[in-house]
Design a protein around this motif. Structure first.
Motif, PDB file in Angstrom:
ATOM      1  N   LEU A  33       0.878  -1.155   0.154  1.00  0.00           N
ATOM      2  CA  LEU A  33      -0.050  -0.027   0.060  1.00  0.00           C
ATOM      3  C   LEU A  33       0.907   1.213  -0.164  1.00  0.00           C
ATOM      4  O   LEU A  33       2.003   1.193   0.530  1.00  0.00           O
ATOM      5  CB  LEU A  33      -0.786  -0.187   1.183  1.00  0.00           C
ATOM      6  N   TYR A  34       0.292   2.328  -0.406  1.00  0.00           N
ATOM      7  CA  TYR A  34       1.169   3.585  -0.533  1.00  0.00           C
ATOM      8  C   TYR A  34       0.678   4.158   0.927  1.00  0.00           C
ATOM      9  O   TYR A  34      -0.393   4.680   1.100  1.00  0.00           O
ATOM     10  CB  TYR A  34       0.717   4.628  -1.726  1.00  0.00           C
ATOM     11  N   GLU A  66       1.637   6.994   2.057  1.00  0.00           N
ATOM     12  CA  GLU A  66       1.272   8.340   2.362  1.00  0.00           C
ATOM     13  C   GLU A  66      -0.104   8.964   1.492  1.00  0.00           C
ATOM     14  O   GLU A  66      -0.544  10.095   1.416  1.00  0.00           O
ATOM     15  CB  GLU A  66       2.309   9.333   1.636  1.00  0.00           C
ATOM     16  N   LEU A  67      -0.525   7.749   0.855  1.00  0.00           N
ATOM     17  CA  LEU A  67      -2.078   8.052   0.219  1.00  0.00           C
ATOM     18  C   LEU A  67      -2.997   7.501   1.210  1.00  0.00           C
ATOM     19  O   LEU A  67      -2.920   6.715   2.235  1.00  0.00           O
ATOM     20  CB  LEU A  67      -2.214   7.132  -0.913  1.00  0.00           C
ATOM     21  N   GLU A 104      -7.556   6.672  -1.909  1.00  0.00           N
ATOM     22  CA  GLU A 104      -6.828   7.014  -2.682  1.00  0.00           C
ATOM     23  C   GLU A 104      -6.118   5.785  -3.209  1.00  0.00           C
ATOM     24  O   GLU A 104      -5.839   5.408  -4.323  1.00  0.00           O
ATOM     25  CB  GLU A 104      -5.797   8.342  -2.344  1.00  0.00           C
ATOM     26  N   PHE A 129      -6.803   4.595  -6.831  1.00  0.00           N
ATOM     27  CA  PHE A 129      -5.664   4.416  -7.720  1.00  0.00           C
ATOM     28  C   PHE A 129      -5.564   2.858  -8.487  1.00  0.00           C
ATOM     29  O   PHE A 129      -5.385   2.798  -9.558  1.00  0.00           O
ATOM     30  CB  PHE A 129      -4.108   4.637  -7.030  1.00  0.00           C
ATOM     31  N   PHE A 130      -5.746   1.963  -7.589  1.00  0.00           N
ATOM     32  CA  PHE A 130      -5.539   0.671  -8.303  1.00  0.00           C
ATOM     33  C   PHE A 130      -6.707   0.244  -8.868  1.00  0.00           C
ATOM     34  O   PHE A 130      -6.423  -0.415 -10.109  1.00  0.00           O
ATOM     35  CB  PHE A 130      -5.323  -0.431  -6.999  1.00  0.00           C
ATOM     36  N   GLU A 164      -8.283   2.689 -10.931  1.00  0.00           N
ATOM     37  CA  GLU A 164      -7.920   3.073 -12.159  1.00  0.00           C
ATOM     38  C   GLU A 164      -6.963   2.484 -13.009  1.00  0.00           C
ATOM     39  O   GLU A 164      -7.029   2.342 -14.337  1.00  0.00           O
ATOM     40  CB  GLU A 164      -7.551   4.663 -11.979  1.00  0.00           C
ATOM     41  N   LEU A 165      -6.212   1.836 -12.436  1.00  0.00           N
ATOM     42  CA  LEU A 165      -4.978   1.048 -13.323  1.00  0.00           C
ATOM     43  C   LEU A 165      -6.042   0.045 -13.993  1.00  0.00           C
ATOM     44  O   LEU A 165      -5.208  -0.704 -15.052  1.00  0.00           O
ATOM     45  CB  LEU A 165      -3.892   0.355 -12.326  1.00  0.00           C
ATOM     46  N   ARG A 213     -13.281   3.749 -13.702  1.00  0.00           N
ATOM     47  CA  ARG A 213     -13.305   5.361 -13.462  1.00  0.00           C
ATOM     48  C   ARG A 213     -14.614   5.933 -13.241  1.00  0.00           C
ATOM     49  O   ARG A 213     -15.701   5.188 -13.137  1.00  0.00           O
ATOM     50  CB  ARG A 213     -12.639   5.998 -14.885  1.00  0.00           C
ATOM     51  N   ARG A 268      -4.549   8.711   6.147  1.00  0.00           N
ATOM     52  CA  ARG A 268      -3.432   8.219   5.393  1.00  0.00           C
ATOM     53  C   ARG A 268      -3.231   6.900   5.917  1.00  0.00           C
ATOM     54  O   ARG A 268      -3.460   6.566   7.292  1.00  0.00           O
ATOM     55  CB  ARG A 268      -2.318   9.072   5.643  1.00  0.00           C
ATOM     56  N   LEU A 308      -7.216  -3.215   4.198  1.00  0.00           N
ATOM     57  CA  LEU A 308      -7.134  -2.494   3.060  1.00  0.00           C
ATOM     58  C   LEU A 308      -6.219  -3.182   2.068  1.00  0.00           C
ATOM     59  O   LEU A 308      -6.832  -3.199   0.914  1.00  0.00           O
ATOM     60  CB  LEU A 308      -6.246  -1.196   3.296  1.00  0.00           C
ATOM     61  N   ASN A 309      -5.335  -3.980   2.627  1.00  0.00           N
ATOM     62  CA  ASN A 309      -4.648  -4.744   1.592  1.00  0.00           C
ATOM     63  C   ASN A 309      -5.559  -5.629   0.656  1.00  0.00           C
ATOM     64  O   ASN A 309      -5.260  -6.043  -0.274  1.00  0.00           O
ATOM     65  CB  ASN A 309      -3.668  -5.384   2.335  1.00  0.00           C
ATOM     66  N   VAL A 338      -7.756  -3.520  -1.871  1.00  0.00           N
ATOM     67  CA  VAL A 338      -7.398  -3.075  -2.844  1.00  0.00           C
ATOM     68  C   VAL A 338      -7.477  -4.336  -4.157  1.00  0.00           C
ATOM     69  O   VAL A 338      -7.606  -4.075  -5.170  1.00  0.00           O
ATOM     70  CB  VAL A 338      -5.734  -2.834  -2.673  1.00  0.00           C
ATOM     71  N   ILE A 349      -3.836   5.721 -18.243  1.00  0.00           N
ATOM     72  CA  ILE A 349      -3.072   4.652 -16.960  1.00  0.00           C
ATOM     73  C   ILE A 349      -1.763   5.427 -16.810  1.00  0.00           C
ATOM     74  O   ILE A 349      -1.536   5.513 -15.579  1.00  0.00           O
ATOM     75  CB  ILE A 349      -2.544   3.393 -17.580  1.00  0.00           C
ATOM     76  N   THR A 354      -2.652   8.416 -14.324  1.00  0.00           N
ATOM     77  CA  THR A 354      -2.899   7.776 -13.141  1.00  0.00           C
ATOM     78  C   THR A 354      -1.773   7.568 -12.308  1.00  0.00           C
ATOM     79  O   THR A 354      -1.558   7.998 -10.961  1.00  0.00           O
ATOM     80  CB  THR A 354      -3.711   6.428 -13.153  1.00  0.00           C
ATOM     81  N   LEU A 385       2.520  11.605  -4.132  1.00  0.00           N
ATOM     82  CA  LEU A 385       3.451  10.909  -2.984  1.00  0.00           C
ATOM     83  C   LEU A 385       4.599  12.003  -2.723  1.00  0.00           C
ATOM     84  O   LEU A 385       4.982  12.119  -1.687  1.00  0.00           O
ATOM     85  CB  LEU A 385       3.985   9.785  -3.525  1.00  0.00           C
ATOM     86  N   ARG A 419       3.712  15.014  -0.815  1.00  0.00           N
ATOM     87  CA  ARG A 419       3.216  14.745   0.679  1.00  0.00           C
ATOM     88  C   ARG A 419       4.523  14.403   1.445  1.00  0.00           C
ATOM     89  O   ARG A 419       4.338  14.069   2.523  1.00  0.00           O
ATOM     90  CB  ARG A 419       2.225  13.789   0.916  1.00  0.00           C
ATOM     91  N   GLN A 435       8.027  -1.604  -0.357  1.00  0.00           N
ATOM     92  CA  GLN A 435       6.689  -1.481   0.317  1.00  0.00           C
ATOM     93  C   GLN A 435       5.755  -2.636  -0.462  1.00  0.00           C
ATOM     94  O   GLN A 435       4.456  -2.685  -0.207  1.00  0.00           O
ATOM     95  CB  GLN A 435       6.120  -0.158   0.472  1.00  0.00           C
ATOM     96  N   THR A 450       4.448  -2.267  -3.471  1.00  0.00           N
ATOM     97  CA  THR A 450       3.366  -1.736  -4.561  1.00  0.00           C
ATOM     98  C   THR A 450       3.851  -1.994  -5.885  1.00  0.00           C
ATOM     99  O   THR A 450       3.057  -2.116  -6.621  1.00  0.00           O
ATOM    100  CB  THR A 450       3.325  -0.489  -4.199  1.00  0.00           C
ATOM    101  N   ARG A 510       2.486  -5.161  -6.854  1.00  0.00           N
ATOM    102  CA  ARG A 510       0.843  -4.912  -7.451  1.00  0.00           C
ATOM    103  C   ARG A 510       1.009  -4.242  -8.632  1.00  0.00           C
ATOM    104  O   ARG A 510      -0.034  -4.581  -9.488  1.00  0.00           O
ATOM    105  CB  ARG A 510       0.447  -3.782  -6.418  1.00  0.00           C
ATOM    106  N   LEU A 529      -0.610  -3.640 -16.798  1.00  0.00           N
ATOM    107  CA  LEU A 529       0.311  -2.406 -17.255  1.00  0.00           C
ATOM    108  C   LEU A 529       1.375  -3.363 -18.035  1.00  0.00           C
ATOM    109  O   LEU A 529       1.964  -4.205 -17.651  1.00  0.00           O
ATOM    110  CB  LEU A 529       0.770  -2.010 -16.000  1.00  0.00           C
TER     111      LEU A 529
END
Lengths: 311, 498
Positions: free
Chosen positions: A89-90, A92-93, A97, A101-102, A104-105, A109, A133, A145-146, A149, B3, B6, B14, B17, B323, B325, B328, B334
Motif C-alpha cells: 500500500l502507499y 502516504e495516500l 486514494e 489508484f488501483f 484506475e489502473l 473510473r 493516510r 485495506l490490503n 485493494v 493509466i 494515473t 507522493l 506529501r 513496500q 506496491t 501490485r 500494465l
C-alpha cells in the motif's frame, strides 16, 4: 468433462540451483475456496506469483478458464486479484486514494469506481477511515485495506497469500467474514497460510505443500482419513480374557505401552469408542484413564512431511 | 494514456506529501542561494581584479586647460593611465558616502566644485595659490577631499599617495609652463631690467656719467625713447631668455603644461587607461536584490539541486519496491513501458516545476534577469524553456538510471549522493569555473552540470544588454538532451521490475 476454473499442471520453478516448485499440479473449481497449507519456504508464494502472472514457470502450465496464464497477458490479469503476503500500500495516500489508484489502473473510473470504493470500504470496515493516510492505520486495518485493494477491480479469482499474518483477532475475523462473503457471491479463492485452523475453517479443499512439492491435495475429511485416531486408556482389572477380546475389536489395532497403558489405533474413533465401552461393561472392568486423539491437519502434515507445520 | 496519467498523479501526490523531498527540491536551493548571496562578495565568480581600485566623485565645475574639459578630468586621465589601477567614477554623493560608511572602499577622491578654479589660480607667483608642501599637494587648497575609511588605513594611505603623485603630475607641469610663459611678460622684463646691473666700459662712462647701468636703462636707451621699439626689445629679451632656458634644459619642454609634454615622453597606451562608471554590484536591500553575485549563485544552485532529483526519484523507486506496491503494479494490466513512463513523466514534471519555481523565485527575490532587458518576456522564455527542459531531461535520465540499479535506500544515498555531489563539484556548481585554474576548467564540461551551467549562465549571467550566444545555448541543450537519452537507455537496460 468440463475444465476446471484454475488448472495448475506440472509447474516447476527454479532459481539457479534452488528448485522452488517441483512439478506441482492441482485444479480449483469455480466458486471454491482452495487452501494451500505449508510452512514458510514451502513455495506457496512462488506458486501464487506464477498464477497471478508475476512470474513465469520454468516448466509446466497454469490455465485460468482454459486460457494459459502468462506474464505478458494483460487481459487475464483483470480476472485475478492478489493479496500479497507483505502489505502493498502507499502509506502516504489515504485508504480511498489507494483504492481509487488501483481501480484506475484496471480501467475503472468515474461513478462506477466511486461506488466500488464505497462498497469495499464498508466491507472491510474502513468507511470512517476513508480519508486517513494509511501510515496512521493499525496493522490490522492495513491488512484489511490490503485485501480491499485486491477487490476493487472485481476479480473472478482472488489469491490470498497469508492475509492474516500479524493481525489482531478483530481484523482476522473481518478478513474471514469477507472471504466467506466473497465466496458466497461466487468468487473463487486460493488461500495460502501456515495456520492450520484458518485453512480448516475456510477451505473446502486443501493442498499441502512442503519444499516445493504438493504432498497431498483433497477435501479436509479425506485428508484426515489418511491418519488413524488413537484411544489411550487403562482398565482395572486387565484380565487376559479382556486383553484377548480387545484384540478382537473390529477395525482397531491394540498396542500395550508401559504402565499398563493400552492404545487402540482406529480409522473411526467414535465407532471404536462405542465398541470399547460395550466390551468393558460386558467384562465388568472399570475405565481408569481415557485419552482420545483424533487426526488433524497438523498430524497429517507431520505424517506426510516428517516435520511440524511450524518448524 | 489514462493509466500513465494515473501513475503520474500518484507519484506527484507522493512527492508533494513528502516534506523532506519538498525541502530538498524547493526550499534548500533557495536557502543556499540566499545564504551564499548574503555572505559572498560582489566579485564572486568573476576573475579576481588585483588592481588597486580608486573611486572618485567629480563635482568639479571647470574650466580646465582645454575648452570643455575640467581639471578633474585631466587628473582622472592621469590616474587611469597609471598601470595597475582601476578607476571608477561614482555618480552620486550618496553612493560614495555609503561605500565609505559600509567599509566597501578604503578611500574616495572627491573633486570639489572649485577644483578647476583653484588649479587655474595655482602659480609660482606671490599672488597665486601655492598648493605644494613638503609631502606633496595641499588637498584643501585646491578643493579636493579624500574620504577615508578609518578601518582601512593602509589601503587609504596607498590611494592617497597615488592621488598625490597624480596631482603633482598634473599641477606641477601646469605651473612650470605658466611660469615659463611669464618670462616674456613686460612685468618680468621690467623686473629683470631692474635687477641686472651691468658695468659701463670706461670709454663710455663720460657719456653715461655712471660706472654701472641697469639692463632696463640700456633697453630704454636702445629704443631711443620709442615706446613701441622699447616693447619690442623687451620681448626680444624675454624670448631670448626663454630660448636660452629651453636650450639649456633641452630635455624638457618648459612650455608644455602636461607631464608628458614637460618630460617630452611619448604618450603610451597603458592597461586600464579607462574610467569606468561605478556600478552597485552588491545589490540593494536585505536580500541584496540585483547583486552581481546572483548571476553566478542562481545558475550554480539551480543546476546543482535539479540533479538532486536523482536522490528523490531513487528513493521513490526503491520505496515502491520495498513496500511491495511495485508487485501490485506488475500484477495490474500494465506494460513495462507504462511503469517506466509512469516514473519518467512525474520525474520530468517535478524537475521542470522545481527549476521554474527557483527561476521565478530568483527573479522575484534576487532580481536575476532571464535574458537581455531588450528581449520581451516571451523571447526570454523561448530561450530559457529549452534549457530548462534539456537540463531536466538529463537529470531525469540520471535519476532513473540510479533508481534502476539501486536496491535499497542506502544504495540510492551512496550512488546518488556521490554522483550528484561529485558531478556538482566537478561541474562548477560549488566553485565557479572562472575561479578554477585555467588548465582544469575544461573538466567541468565532462559533466552535465557543466553544460547546464554554460547554458544558464549565458541567459542569466549577462549584463542588461548582453546578447546570449545562440551557439553555446544550442550546443549545451544538445549535450544535455544526449545525456538524458543515453541515461534513459541505460535505465531501461538495467531496470528489473521483479
Amino acid at each position: 468433462m468440463t475444465a476446471a476454473f484454475l488448472e495448475v499442471r506440472e509447474v516447476s520453478k527454479r532459481y539457479g540451483p534452488t528448485l522452488a516448485l517441483d512439478r506441482v499440479s492441482f485444479d480449483v473449481q469455480e466458486g471454491e475456496v482452495f487452501g494451500l497449507l505449508g510452512p514458510n519456504g514451502a513455495g506457496k508464494t512462488t506458486l501464487l506469483s506464477i498464477v497471478s502472472c508475476l512470474l513465469g514457470p520454468t516448466s509446466g502450465e497454469v490455465r485460468l478458464l482454459g486460457r494459459p496464464v502468462a506474464p505478458s497477458d494483460r487481459q487475464i490479469r483483470c480476472l485475478i486479484g492478489i493479496v500479497p503476503q507483505e502489505l502493498a500500500l502507499y502509506s502516504e495516500l489515504t485508504a480511498q486514494e489507494n483504492l481509487c489508484f488501483f481501480g484506475e489502473l484496471y480501467g475503472i473510473r468515474g461513478p462506477e469506481l466511486r461506488r466500488r470504493v464505497r462498497r469495499i470500504l464498508a466491507a472491510i470496515g474502513l468507511e470512517d477511515k476513508a480519508n486517513d493516510r494509511v501510515r496512521t492505520f493499525s496493522g490490522g486495518m492495513k491488512r484489511r485495506l490490503n485485501l480491499g485493494v485486491a477487490l476493487v477491480h472485481g476479480p473472478r479469482l482472488l489469491l490470498l497469500d497469508e492475509p492474516t499474518v500479524g493481525v489482531d483477532p478483530q481484523s482476522r475475523n473481518r478478513i474471514f467474514e469477507e472471504v466467506r462473503r466473497l465466496n458466497g457471491e461466487g468468487m473463487t479463492l486460493v488461500y495460502t497460510s501456515h495456520y492450520m485452523e484458518e485453512v480448516q475453517a475456510l477451505c473446502s479443499r486443501i493442498g499441502i505443500m512442503d519444499r516445493g512439492r504438493l504432498a497431498a491435495c483433497d477435501t479436509l475429511p479425506r485428508l484426515l482419513q489418511t491418519l488413524p485416531g488413537t484411544i489411550r486408556f487403562r482398565v482395572t482389572p486387565l484380565t487376559p480374557a479382556l486383553r484377548e477380546r480387545l484384540k478382537e475389536l473390529p477395525d482397531a489395532l491394540l498396542c500395550e505401552r508401559e504402565g499398563q497403558l493400552l492404545e487402540l489405533e482406529c480409522s473411526d474413533v467414535k465407532l471404536a469408542l462405542v465398541e470399547l465401552m460395550r466390551l468393558l461393561q460386558q467384562e465388568g472392568a472399570a475405565l481408569a484413564h481415557l485419552d482420545i486423539e483424533e487426526p488433524n491437519l497438523e498430524r497429517v502434515f507431520l505424517h506426510l512431511t516428517g516435520r511440524q507445520l511450524r518448524d | 494514456m489514462n493509466i500513465i496519467w494515473t501513475l503520474v498523479k500518484k507519484e506527484l501526490r507522493l512527492v508533494l506529501r513528502d516534506p523532506i523531498a519538498l525541502l530538498l527540491l524547493f526550499v534548500l536551493p533557495l536557502v543556499f542561494i540566499l545564504v551564499f548571496g548574503l555572505f559572498v562578495g560582489e566579485g564572486f565568480g568573476q576573475k579576481p581584479d588585483n588592481r588597486l581600485r580608486i573611486m572618485f566623485l567629480d563635482l568639479d565645475g571647470g574650466p580646465g586647460l582645454k575648452p570643455g574639459e575640467a581639471w578633474s578630468q585631466r587628473v582622472q586621465r592621469d590616474l587611469a593611465e597609471t598601470a595597475g589601477i582601476r578607476i571608477e567614477k561614482i555618480a552620486f554623493r550618496e553612493d560614495a558616502e555609503r561605500l565609505i560608511r559600509e567599509h566597501k572602499q578604503a578611500a574616495i577622491l572627491v573633486f570639489g566644485p572649485n577644483f578647476s578654479a583653484c588649479l587655474n589660480r595655482c602659480s609660482f607667483l606671490a599672488d597665486g595659490i601655492n598648493p605644494f608642501h613638503r609631502d606633496g599637494v595641499y588637498l584643501d587648497k585646491i578643493d579636493v577631499q579624500l574620504w577615508k575609511d578609518e578601518k582601512q588605513p593602509t589601503t587609504a594611505a596607498i590611494i592617497e599617495q597615488v592621488v598625490q603623485i597624480s596631482l603633482l603630475r598634473v599641477i606641477l607641469p601646469w605651473m612650470i609652463g605658466r611660469a615659463f610663459e611669464r618670462l616674456s611678460d613686460p612685468e618680468f622684463i621690467q623686473l629683470l631690467g631692474d635687477k641686472v646691473n651691468l658695468p659701463v666700459p670706461k670709454q663710455y662712462q663720460f657719456l653715461m656719467r655712471k660706472e654701472k647701468i641697469k639692463l632696463g636703462e640700456l633697453l630704454k636707451m636702445a629704443s631711443g625713447g620709442n615706446a613701441k621699439e622699447a616693447a619690442m626689445y623687451n620681448k626680444k629679451v624675454g624670448d631670448g631668455v626663454q630660448a636660452a632656458l629651453a636650450e639649456q634644459f633641452k630635455k624638457y619642454n618648459l612650455r608644455g603644461k602636461t607631464w608628458a609634454s614637460l618630460t617630452k615622453s611619448s604618450e603610451e597606451a597603458r592597461e586600464g587607461a579607462e574610467v569606468v562608471p561605478y556600478k552597485n554590484r552588491e545589490g540593494a536591500g536585505p536580500l541584496r536584490y540585483g547583486g552581481e553575485h546572483y548571476k553566478y549563485l542562481v545558475p550554480m544552485f539551480v543546476v546543482m539541486f535539479v540533479f538532486f532529483l536523482v536522490l528523490i526519484a531513487g528513493w521513490v523507486f526503491v520505496a515502491e519496491r520495498r513496500q511491495g506496491t511495485l508487485r501490485r503494479l506488475q500484477a495490474a494490466p500494465l506494460t513495462r513501458m507504462h511503469i517506466l513512463m509512469g516514473k519518467m513523466t512525474p520525474c520530468l514534471a517535478l524537475s521542470v516545476g522545481q527549476t521554474l519555481f527557483l527561476l521565478i523565485a530568483s527573479r522575484w527575490l534576487f532580481g536575476v534577469r532571464w535574458g537581455p532587458d531588450n528581449w520581451p518576456l516571451t523571447e526570454q522564455l523561448a530561450w530559457l524553456l529549452p534549457v530548462v527542459l534539456c537540463t531536466s531531461l538529463a537529470a531525469m535520465g540520471l535519476a532513473l538510471w540510479i533508481a534502476s540499479m539501486a536496491r535499497s535506500e542506502l544504495q540510492v544515498a551512496i550512488y546518488g549522493g556521490l554522483l550528484v555531489l561529485v558531478l556538482a563539484v566537478v561541474g562548477g556548481c560549488v566553485l565557479p569555473r572562472e575561479m578554477m585554474p585555467e588548465n582544469t576548467q575544461f573538466i567541468t564540461l565532462l559533466t552535465p552540470q557543466g553544460w547546464a551551467l554554460d547554458a544558464y549562465r549565458e541567459l542569466l549571467g549577462g549584463s542588461e544588454n548582453y546578447q546570449p550566444n545562440a551557439a553555446i545555448l544550442l550546443r549545451s541543450c544538445g549535450v544535455l538532451a544526449a545525456v538524458g537519452v543515453l541515461s534513459l537507455g541505460l535505465a531501461g537496460w538495467f531496470l528489473r521490475l521483479d
